[in-house]
Structures are given as C-alpha cells and as structure tokens.
Design an enzyme around this catalytic site. Structure first.
Site, PDB file in Angstrom:
ATOM      1  N   HIS A 101     -10.445 -43.398 -25.403  1.00  0.00           N
ATOM      2  CA  HIS A 101     -11.099 -43.840 -26.668  1.00  0.00           C
ATOM      3  C   HIS A 101     -10.345 -44.786 -27.048  1.00  0.00           C
ATOM      4  CE1 HIS A 101     -11.615 -39.231 -25.903  1.00  0.00           C
ATOM      5  NE2 HIS A 101     -12.841 -39.548 -26.565  1.00  0.00           N
ATOM      6  N   ASP A 104      -6.988 -43.533 -28.626  1.00  0.00           N
ATOM      7  CA  ASP A 104      -6.005 -43.011 -27.638  1.00  0.00           C
ATOM      8  C   ASP A 104      -5.231 -44.281 -27.398  1.00  0.00           C
ATOM      9  OD1 ASP A 104      -7.672 -40.715 -27.267  1.00  0.00           O
ATOM     10  OD2 ASP A 104      -8.453 -41.565 -25.386  1.00  0.00           O
ATOM     11  N   GLU A 232     -22.697 -37.950 -22.796  1.00  0.00           N
ATOM     12  CA  GLU A 232     -21.951 -36.674 -22.297  1.00  0.00           C
ATOM     13  C   GLU A 232     -22.593 -35.146 -23.159  1.00  0.00           C
ATOM     14  OE1 GLU A 232     -17.838 -37.218 -22.165  1.00  0.00           O
ATOM     15  OE2 GLU A 232     -17.169 -35.059 -22.530  1.00  0.00           O
ATOM     16  N   GLU A 268     -19.818 -32.697 -18.072  1.00  0.00           N
ATOM     17  CA  GLU A 268     -18.732 -32.182 -18.145  1.00  0.00           C
ATOM     18  C   GLU A 268     -18.642 -30.652 -17.732  1.00  0.00           C
ATOM     19  OE1 GLU A 268     -15.659 -33.180 -21.188  1.00  0.00           O
ATOM     20  OE2 GLU A 268     -15.171 -31.016 -21.522  1.00  0.00           O
ATOM     21  N   HIS A 271     -18.451 -28.096 -20.757  1.00  0.00           N
ATOM     22  CA  HIS A 271     -19.482 -28.487 -21.560  1.00  0.00           C
ATOM     23  C   HIS A 271     -21.068 -27.419 -21.053  1.00  0.00           C
ATOM     24  CE1 HIS A 271     -17.850 -32.224 -23.450  1.00  0.00           C
ATOM     25  NE2 HIS A 271     -17.176 -31.356 -23.587  1.00  0.00           N
ATOM     26  N   ASP A 296     -17.010 -35.159 -16.088  1.00  0.00           N
ATOM     27  CA  ASP A 296     -15.777 -34.698 -16.510  1.00  0.00           C
ATOM     28  C   ASP A 296     -15.262 -33.282 -16.204  1.00  0.00           C
ATOM     29  OD1 ASP A 296     -15.395 -36.859 -18.127  1.00  0.00           O
ATOM     30  OD2 ASP A 296     -15.258 -35.948 -20.114  1.00  0.00           O
ATOM     31  N   ASP A 307     -14.126 -24.660 -25.737  1.00  0.00           N
ATOM     32  CA  ASP A 307     -13.996 -25.761 -24.612  1.00  0.00           C
ATOM     33  C   ASP A 307     -12.252 -25.834 -24.546  1.00  0.00           C
ATOM     34  OD1 ASP A 307     -14.546 -28.118 -23.479  1.00  0.00           O
ATOM     35  OD2 ASP A 307     -14.481 -29.420 -24.973  1.00  0.00           O
ATOM     36  N   ASP A 309     -10.905 -26.618 -21.724  1.00  0.00           N
ATOM     37  CA  ASP A 309     -10.609 -27.905 -21.020  1.00  0.00           C
ATOM     38  C   ASP A 309      -9.517 -27.714 -19.988  1.00  0.00           C
ATOM     39  OD1 ASP A 309     -12.426 -29.643 -22.174  1.00  0.00           O
ATOM     40  OD2 ASP A 309     -10.999 -30.478 -23.692  1.00  0.00           O
ATOM     41  N   ASP A 338     -11.136 -34.579 -17.589  1.00  0.00           N
ATOM     42  CA  ASP A 338     -10.939 -34.381 -19.339  1.00  0.00           C
ATOM     43  C   ASP A 338     -10.388 -32.895 -19.345  1.00  0.00           C
ATOM     44  OD1 ASP A 338     -11.177 -34.091 -21.871  1.00  0.00           O
ATOM     45  OD2 ASP A 338     -13.396 -34.420 -21.710  1.00  0.00           O
TER      46      ASP A 338
END
Ligand code: XUL
Ligand code: CO
Length: 440
Positions: A101, A104, A232, A268, A271, A296, A307, A309, A338
């Site tokens: 991003h 980031d 996404e 993802e 997700h 992802d 989430d 991750d 991710d």
C-alpha cells in the site's frame, strides 16, 4: 551493506528428511511439475504491510515485534531501512515478488504533495534494489481505509472532497505501480460498505465506487499500465456490510458497470471463509468467469471467525486451491502472503519460519494437485456425472439449445419417472483423494 537478518542463512530446499529449521522441505524452486518449474507455478509475494510494518499490536495490547530495523519509525531513513530489510528477506527466501500500500512504503505526511514526494523518493530506491536483485512488484494499492478521512468510505464516501482525496491516492499509487512494473493494481474496499441502511444510499455509493474505478482504468491505461486491476472481495471487517462481499457479488458489480474487461479477482483465503465459502469455491467462481487473477495466500481460524490472516498450513486447502489454479491455467498475478505472525512469534527467526511454512504448504498443495490431475479419477467422475447430456438425444438437444419447455414437458410426461444416476459419491472421491495423496 550490513545484514539485518544477520544470523539467518539463505533458505534452500533440503527435502523432507532435513532437520534444518531454515530449509524448505517441499518447496524445490527449480523442480518441474506438469511442465513448469515450481517457482513459476507459485509466484510467491511478500506483503510489505504485514512483514515490514506490522508489529503485533492488537486492540488490547502494544506491539511485540521490533520492526524499526535500527531506524526511527516515521522517518524516511526508516522507510529505506524497511526496503533494505524487505529485499534481504526476499532474497534469503527466494521470494520473487512484493505487494504494497502507499502508506506501507512511506510515512504519510499531513500534505499529500509531501507524501507523494516521499513516494517518488522511496520508489527510486526500491527500483534500484529491484534492478540489482531481479525481484519484481506483484501489485500496488492505495490504503483508503486507515486515515480518518475514510471513515465513511473512499469511493463510497459522503464527501466530494474525500472522494477527490481517494482519487488522488489512486492516481499516485498507479503511477508508482507503473514505475515499478507491477503486474496488478488492487482495490480492497474495507470501508466501502455500511453499518445501517438508516443513513446509507447504497445505489449512490456503489455508483460512485464504479466511477472511481472507471477513472482508475482510464488513467492507468493512459500511463501505460498493462496489468490487471483486481477487486479483493471481503464480506465484512471493518464494515458490517462490505459491497465486495464475495467473488460472485464483485463480478456482478463489475459486469453491471462495464468494468469486467479490465478487472479480475484477487481472492484471499481468509476472506472467502468469512463470506461463508471455501477458498476453492471463490477460486472456482472467479475462474469460470475468466476472472481468476491473483491470490492472497493465508488462512483463517474457524473457531475465531474474524480475519486472523494466518500463514497457511492447511495442506488439504492448499491442494484444493492449487487444483483450481492449475485447472484455470494459472494466475495472471501471484500468491501474496497477506499473513502475519502470531503476536508472541515476534522474532526475526519467526518471520522466516512463517514464510517457510507458507511456501512449503503451497508446494505440497501443488505436488498433491498435480498427483490428482495425473490420477484423473476426479475428472473422469465429473465427465461421467453429466454424461446424459452428451449421450442421450434429449440431453444433446438441451445442450445445443434446440428444445423448449413444451417439448421437454411432453418428453417428461411420456417418461413417467426419470432414472436417477448417482451424482454424489462424495465419500468415494474423498477416499480416492486420501489414497492418491498418502498411498504409494
Ligand atoms: C485486508 C486485506 C488488505 C488487502 C489490501 O483484509 O486483505 O490487506 O489485501 O488492501
Ligand atoms: Co488481502
């Protein structure tokens, strides 16, 4: 240059018998499977945000991991140290791609002109590293959910000025994506949704999101972006209702707004499960619509239900996912981790173990999926399952659109009751899968 991960060696394939904790047991980059190298089947990417920025802070506690890399957070020296750390990390693991991003890469300034100048500076530095190492950009995106101005959404905001800010961020993130030769550009609509209909005009908001995407396509193509735009999907979190609920919803949205030629899905795993689907379901829905773009690669926790991750370790899921990806002819994007370390796994070593786990899990998924394709039982079963449409006169007529309700009704009346071929055999197929995976 002084190494940042100085005590960690380059990670190589040593095979399943190796006891070296910094070695791959299954990911053998140059090994050819179904005519392609493992590294080509599995275009792994590092997510800048989790790996180089996130420090394990959660809603209840401060960070546990030190991601300062020897520099003061919030400075451009720190931004550059993250680049140094990221490229050393990717090189040591043989990771060929990264995703980011805008925020980031650099600390966001109060003035967007200053933020953009910082992005220009850091992308020059990243480009130098890319040229030296051969590492590439998988995709870029604009963070349009963190800054308080996006509290009511970005494309879906109630403020024309905020919409303009979102457009400005997308424009710059596209500039940097093109500068870094990114394969894709992602829209994840974390704040593009709502909490209550009492204060929300859904139609208005969705049309504005489409407007922003259309402008992005127009601008991106005008500056030479040849890659794919990705949506996404995610059903919820941070919002209660997010407009890109799942692949089917996002694909319907894209088709309704004439965006389907420029966009694909970035699916993802976590997700998918939040939407009440399996990962492989989302991959299949994308693939049959010609929109399977990128992945992802992470996993959630069914007991927690948000989430989480996590780095993927579930080999069955990786197998089913790779089966979908291979059947679809591969990805135009890649496999972006991710995913984040659990909060107590805060050391540099833990960062490497997480990637070794994820890469080995996907390698096993690929190896297994190839075995299942070579075995052929699943394909044969499906072909047989629908065979009455190919072998009977009435079936052929239906498939070639040469019949009508009247004709079929007359046919059914003559028939009495249809013969029922077995359409399931789920347990048999699951048994075959175990046999192919674990048998000799
Ligand atoms: C959030 C998420 C994002 C996107 C990019 O759940 O997955 O990090 O991948 O904005
Ligand atoms: Co994601």
């Amino acid at each position: 240059m002084k190494e940042i991960f100085a005590n960690i060696p380059a990670v190589k394939y040593e095979g399943a018998d190796s006891k070296n904790k910094f070695a791959f047991k299954f990911y053998d980059a140059d090994k050819v499977i179904l005519g392609k190298k493992m590294s080509e089947h599995l275009p792994f990417a590092m997510a800048w945000w989790h790996n180089l920025c996130a420090n394990g802070a959660d809603m209840f506690g401060r960070g546990t991991a030190d991601k300062s890399f020897g520099k003061k957070p919030g400075t451009m020296e720190h931004a550059k140290a993250k680049v140094d750390a990221g490229f050393e990390f990717m090189q040591k693991l043989g990771i060929k791609y990264f995703c980011w991003h805008d925020v980031d890469l650099v600390p966001e300034a109060d003035d967007i002109k200053e933020t953009n100048a910082r992005l220009d500076e850091i992308s020059d530095y990243i480009l130098e590293k890319m040229n030296k190492t051969g590492i590439k950009c998988l995709w870029g995106t604009a963070n349009m959910f963190g800054n308080p101005r996006y509290m009511n959404g970005a494309g879906s905001t109630n403020s024309a000025d905020v919409f303009a800010f979102a457009a400005a961020q997308v424009k710059k993130a596209l500039d940097i994506t093109v500068k870094l030769g990114g394969r894709g550009y992602v829209f994840w609509g974390g704040r593009e949704g709502y909490e209550t209909l009492l204060n929300t005009d859904v139609k208005f908001e969705q049309e504005n999101i489409a407007r922003l995407m259309k402008m992005a396509v127009k601008y991106g193509r005008s500056i030479g972006f040849k890659g794919d735009f990705f949506i996404e999907p995610k059903p919820k979190e941070p919002m209660k209702h997010q407009y890109d609920f799942d692949a089917a919803t996002a694909i319907g949205f894209l088709k309704a707004h004439g965006l389907e030629k420029d966009f694909k899905m970035n699916i993802e795993a976590n997700h998918a499960t939040l939407a009440g689907h399996t990962f492989e379901h989302e991959l299949r829905i994308s693939a049959i619509n010609g929109m399977l773009g990128s992945v992802d690669a992470n996993q959630g926790d069914y007991l927690l239900g948000w989430d989480t991750d996590e780095f993927p370790c579930d080999v069955y899921t990786a197998t089913y996912a790779m089966l979908e990806i291979l059947k679809a002819g591969g990805l135009t994007g890649g496999l972006n981790f991710d995913a984040k370390n659990r909060r107590p796994s805060y050391t540099y070593e833990d960062m490497f173990h997480a990637f070794i786990l994820g890469m080995d899990t996907w390698a096993l998924g690929l190896i297994n999926a190839a075995k299942l394709i070579e075995d052929g039982t699943l394909d044969k079963f499906k072909e047989n399952k629908y065979s009455t449409f190919k072998t009977t006169e009435i079936g052929k007529k239906i498939l070639s659109d040469k019949t009508s309700l009247e004709e079929l009704a007359a046919y059914a009346e003559k028939l009495g009751a249809p013969e029922l071929p077995s359409g399931g055999s789920q347990e048999y197929l699951q048994h075959v899968i175990n046999n192919v995976l674990f048998g000799k």
